[in-house]
Design an enzyme around this catalytic site. Structure first.
Site, short mmCIF file in Angstrom:
data_model
loop_
_atom_site.label_atom_id
_atom_site.label_comp_id
_atom_site.label_asym_id
_atom_site.label_seq_id
_atom_site.Cartn_x
_atom_site.Cartn_y
_atom_site.Cartn_z
N SER A 1 0.80 -1.23 0.00
CA SER A 1 0.00 0.00 0.00
C SER A 1 0.83 1.28 0.00
O SER A 1 0.26 2.38 0.04
CB SER A 1 -0.90 0.01 1.24
OG SER A 1 -0.13 -0.17 2.42
N GLU A 2 2.14 1.17 -0.07
CA GLU A 2 3.00 2.34 0.17
C GLU A 2 2.72 3.53 -0.74
O GLU A 2 2.75 4.69 -0.28
CB GLU A 2 4.47 1.92 0.07
CG GLU A 2 5.00 1.10 1.24
CD GLU A 2 4.66 -0.37 1.15
OE1 GLU A 2 5.12 -1.13 2.02
OE2 GLU A 2 3.92 -0.78 0.21
#
Length: 277
Positions: free
Chosen positions: A135-136
């Site tokens: 999800s960065e």
């Protein structure tokens, strides 16, 4: 020893390391990172331990970075952030470099750094209900620290999709792209892990350690004369070793080698012990 964020048990040569922060879905903070590093180092040094299982209490395997930890990091200087990131990098490398075989028991969501834990372990078995996500980029970041392990597990092509889209994907997709080795219904997850442990406990500990180092050595190297000579040296050393000689003798004599344990040994170690509720 006592851990604040973990529950660690050793039974029949299997060390089970349970992440034990279910209230935050086993998300990392600096304490969890330090304790995971310490627990894996201790298991690797413990002569009783033949295999290590990494698991999580609560609904998630690991949700990545703790929100309060992320909030604190947002106020760090570049130098402080670098030091903090090196702690996480060191923890993942400790797992990756273990001499003992490591198994990730993934019963629920594994996001961001949690996905890196799965990738850093030698073998991963996931429940069919598990989910995964990198999800960065949705936070304005990149999966930099965890990338060596995740890219090694899923390959560059799949990384180009999941690093960039930050989409969630299923256990079936994790299996398809190589992140996990096997899937099981949640009710059968422990049985699948225990079957795998039976295979690991029947193998030569020295040969497992040598095989892990061999894989790291040849995985990205060119098949040239240097590699050919190096691999020939490795097998010569193995054949001349005490466990190598015992393995050949036991095969020829049609008996179990001295190191082999009952294939059911360690079965209780992966069964879920009581943790925080």
């Amino acid at each position: 020893m006592n851990y604040e964020t973990l529950q660690v048990t050793t039974d029949k040569s299997v060390c089970a390391i349970w992440m034990n922060r279910p209230e935050v879905r086993n998300a990392f903070n600096e304490t969890a990172v330090a304790e995971l590093t310490q627990a894996f180092k201790a298991a690797d040094a413990d002569k009783r331990v033949r295999a290590v299982v990494l698991a999580g209490h609560g609904p998630a395997f690991c949700a990545g970075a703790d929100l309060n930890w992320m909030k604190k990091m947002s106020g760090y200087s570049r130098e402080e952030n670098h030091a903090d990131a090196m702690g996480l990098a060191g923890m993942l490398n400790t797992i990756y470099m273990m001499e003992k075989p490591t198994v990730a028991r993934v019963h629920g969501p594994a996001f961001a750094g949690g996905m890196a834990l799965v990738a850093a372990c030698d073998i991963a078995i996931a429940a069919q209900e598990a989910e995964f996500c990198l999800s960065e980029v949705k936070l304005g970041l990149s999966a930099a620290t965890i990338s060596p392990y995740v890219v090694a597990a899923i390959g560059e092509r799949q990384a180009r999709r999941y690093f960039l889209t930050a989409e969630r994907f299923s256990a079936a997709e994790a299996f398809r792209i190589g992140l996990v080795h096997d899937l099981a219904p949640l009710s059968e997850l422990d049985a699948s892990v225990n079957t795998l442990l039976g295979h690991l406990l029947s193998a030569s500990p020295a040969a497992i350690a040598a095989s892990k180092e061999l894989i790291r050595s040849v995985a990205r190297g060119a098949i040239d004369q240097t590699m050919i000579a190096a691999t020939a040296t490795r097998i010569a050393v193995a054949r001349a070793s005490a466990e190598g000689k015992e393995g050949i003798r036991s095969f020829l004599e049609k008996r179990r080698p001295a190191w082999a344990m009952d294939t059911q040994a360690g079965a209780k170690a992966a069964a879920k012990p009581g943790g925080k509720k």
